[in-house]
Write an enzyme that holds these catalytic residues in place. Structure first.
Site, PDB file in Angstrom:
ATOM      1  N   HIS A 362      25.895  16.940  32.834  1.00 14.59           N
ATOM      2  CA  HIS A 362      25.046  16.117  31.690  1.00 14.59           C
ATOM      3  C   HIS A 362      23.492  16.485  31.718  1.00 14.59           C
ATOM      4  CE1 HIS A 362      24.374  14.390  35.546  1.00 14.59           C
ATOM      5  NE2 HIS A 362      23.340  13.847  35.391  1.00 14.59           N
ATOM      6  N   LYS A 366      18.462  20.906  32.098  1.00  8.98           N
ATOM      7  CA  LYS A 366      17.148  21.126  32.788  1.00  8.98           C
ATOM      8  C   LYS A 366      16.930  22.287  33.587  1.00  8.98           C
ATOM      9  CE  LYS A 366      16.797  16.171  34.405  1.00  8.98           C
ATOM     10  NZ  LYS A 366      16.890  14.919  35.312  1.00  8.98           N
TER      11      LYS A 366
END
Length: 502
Positions: A362, A366
């Protein structure tokens, strides 16, 4: 007479129910038939002195072969009522019924034979010793033959059900690769073939040459066999069969060894309650298991690919989380809570599995977020926050374009898991049902895990505070349906936390 024998029978006796309100009839019948034998089996007598008693016994004993039934007992038609009740209400069409009457005028033979499903009609005065023997012999022989037909029907039905399961599993073999269903169907066929009630199908688990392990995975089992796991005795038998690469009979337990063609692993078949395995049965098992080895190889290979893919995704998720100081078991807990919520919501098993495998990705976006932003301990500036908000889009860019179900699901989750139920989320501002269910479930699991565990900017919240806060943001940040499911299953969610601590 060939059916008279003084020898003590080894087989279970035929059960005969005597229904008559005259005790002398019971005694005479029992005395007359005390030396009766059919197929080496004697008679075991049950006694009822009224229609009501007969019904109680018939409802309790399911394997009564023959009923000698008096017509007139507490009422003039008690016996006829018992016969009707047996066939129509109890549903017993197997037990043979011989109607006996001392008052033939009360129940004329022609009417009784036409109107009731009985097998013989005798007046008590004509039932001398010889007639009683021949009547009993004929009735029990008919029952024996009916039971053989019924047993054959059951075996055929079991075989058909097993075959149907295999065909059903095969029809979606290239869609779901459902190893458990396929193995269960194969096992049912073997059990139907050999008429056994307890069996188990296993495979060697793990790369034993690398890990040094020789563990076994149970693919399917039938009956109570194996409920306590693989005990030391069975483990030794499995190890011996695996080491010698042969099938062998150990007492009443048959262990069959069947190597898979290409995988380098093997399947082992355990059958309990086996008196012997004939040469024909052994050859048939060899042919049967060899014939499905290719199918097993394909399923096992696909399972290995899926498991490897899921493991790589999980480890990549660990790497991403470690950059944001959320190392430990965050992604594992989140995946398990996702499984809990999906299962509680009634999501199909194949969809649930896809979600669980995809959820750890998910936050993959990042990986492109600068450390100065990602690791900043204080509040982000508006400019830094805009940089942080780019990671869902970056995640989509990394994962988008794959045709693999898990990666396609991971792309959707990475892109949408920061959307909010009321439409105030990012990056698209999706609202309510427009957000994919996968992303809505992941959002609930992610918030729950963040609240219930320590972070660099907060302590772990107690469960009461977590529950209260989840209720507050239900319908705003999170889907209220999945929040409700989490709260209802909070004990299971907390158990996941205990199993996977940081």
């Amino acid at each position: 007479m060939s059916f008279l024998s003084p020898a003590t029978p080894k087989l279970a006796p035929w059960k005969v129910l005597l229904v008559d309100d005259e005790p002398d009839i019971h005694n005479i019948t029992k005395l007359t038939l005390n030396r009766f034998r059919l197929d080496g089996r004697a008679l075991s007598f049950l006694h009822a002195y009224s229609g009501a008693e007969a019904k109680e016994i018939l409802a309790r004993e399911s394997d009564i072969a023959l009923v000698f039934l008096d017509v007139v007992m507490e009422r003039e038609d008690s016996g006829l009522e018992v016969a009707r009740w047996m066939r129509q209400e109890l549903g017993n069409g197997l037990t043979r019924i011989v109607l006996r009457t001392g008052q033939p005028g009360q129940a004329p033979e022609e009417r009784v034979i036409v109107d009731y499903d009985i097998n013989d009609y005798k007046e008590k005065t004509e039932l001398d010793r010889t007639k009683l023997f021949t009547t009993t012999f004929a009735a029990l022989r008919a029952y024996r033959d009916i039971m053989k037909v019924e047993e054959a029907r059951r075996v055929q039905q079991n075989y058909r059900e097993g075959l149907e399961r295999v065909l059903a599993a095969s029809s979606h073999l290239f869609k779901q690769r459902n190893l458990k269903d396929f193995a269960s169907g194969l096992l049912q066929q073997v059990v139907a073939l050999l008429r056994l009630e307890q069996s188990m199908l296993l495979r060697l688990k793990g790369a034993s040459m690398i890990t040094g392990e020789s563990q076994y995975e149970v693919l399917a089992k039938i009956g109570d066999f194996g409920n306590q796991g693989i005990d030391a005795g069975l483990l030794a038998q499995l190890d011996e069969a695996r080491h010698n690469r042969i099938s062998q009979l150990y007492g009443d337990t048959y262990v069959g060894y069947f190597p898979n063609n290409h995988s380098g692993k093997a399947s082992l078949l355990v059958l309990q309650g086996v008196e012997e395995i004939s040469d024909i049965d052994a050859q048939l098992l060899e042919v049967f298991c060899s014939g499905v080895a290719i199918a097993f190889d394909n399923i096992l290979l696909n399972q290995e690919i899926t498991d490897t893919q899921a493991e790589l995704i999980l480890r990549l998720g660990d790497v991403v989380e470690s950059r944001s100081n959320e190392a430990g078991n965050h992604v594992r807990r989140m995946a398990q809570v996702c499984h809990l919520l999906a299962e509680a919501s009634g999501m199909p098993e194949c969809e649930t599995a896809t979600l669980v495998h995809a959820a750890p990705m998910h936050d993959i976006g990042k990986i492109a977020t600068p450390d100065a932003v990602l690791l900043k301990p204080g509040r982000l500036t508006p400019e830094e926050w805009e940089v942080m908000k780019q990671h869902p889009t970056v995640g989509l860019q990394i994962l988008d374009g794959s045709s693999r179900p898990i990666l396609k699901a991971a792309a959707v989750i990475a892109h949408q898991h920061h959307e909010k139920y009321d439409g105030t989320g990012y990056p698209q501002g999706l609202k309510g049902e427009a957000i994919h269910p996968y992303a809505r479930i992941v959002a609930v699991a992610d918030v729950f895990d963040a609240l219930s565990h320590e972070r660099c900017y907060k302590k772990a919240w107690p469960v009461e505070q977590v529950t209260e806060y989840m209720r507050e943001i239900a319908g705003h940040h999170l889907d209220p349906h999945y929040v409700s499911l989490l709260i209802k299953n909070m004990d299971k969610a907390l158990e996941i936390n205990r199993q996977w601590p940081d």
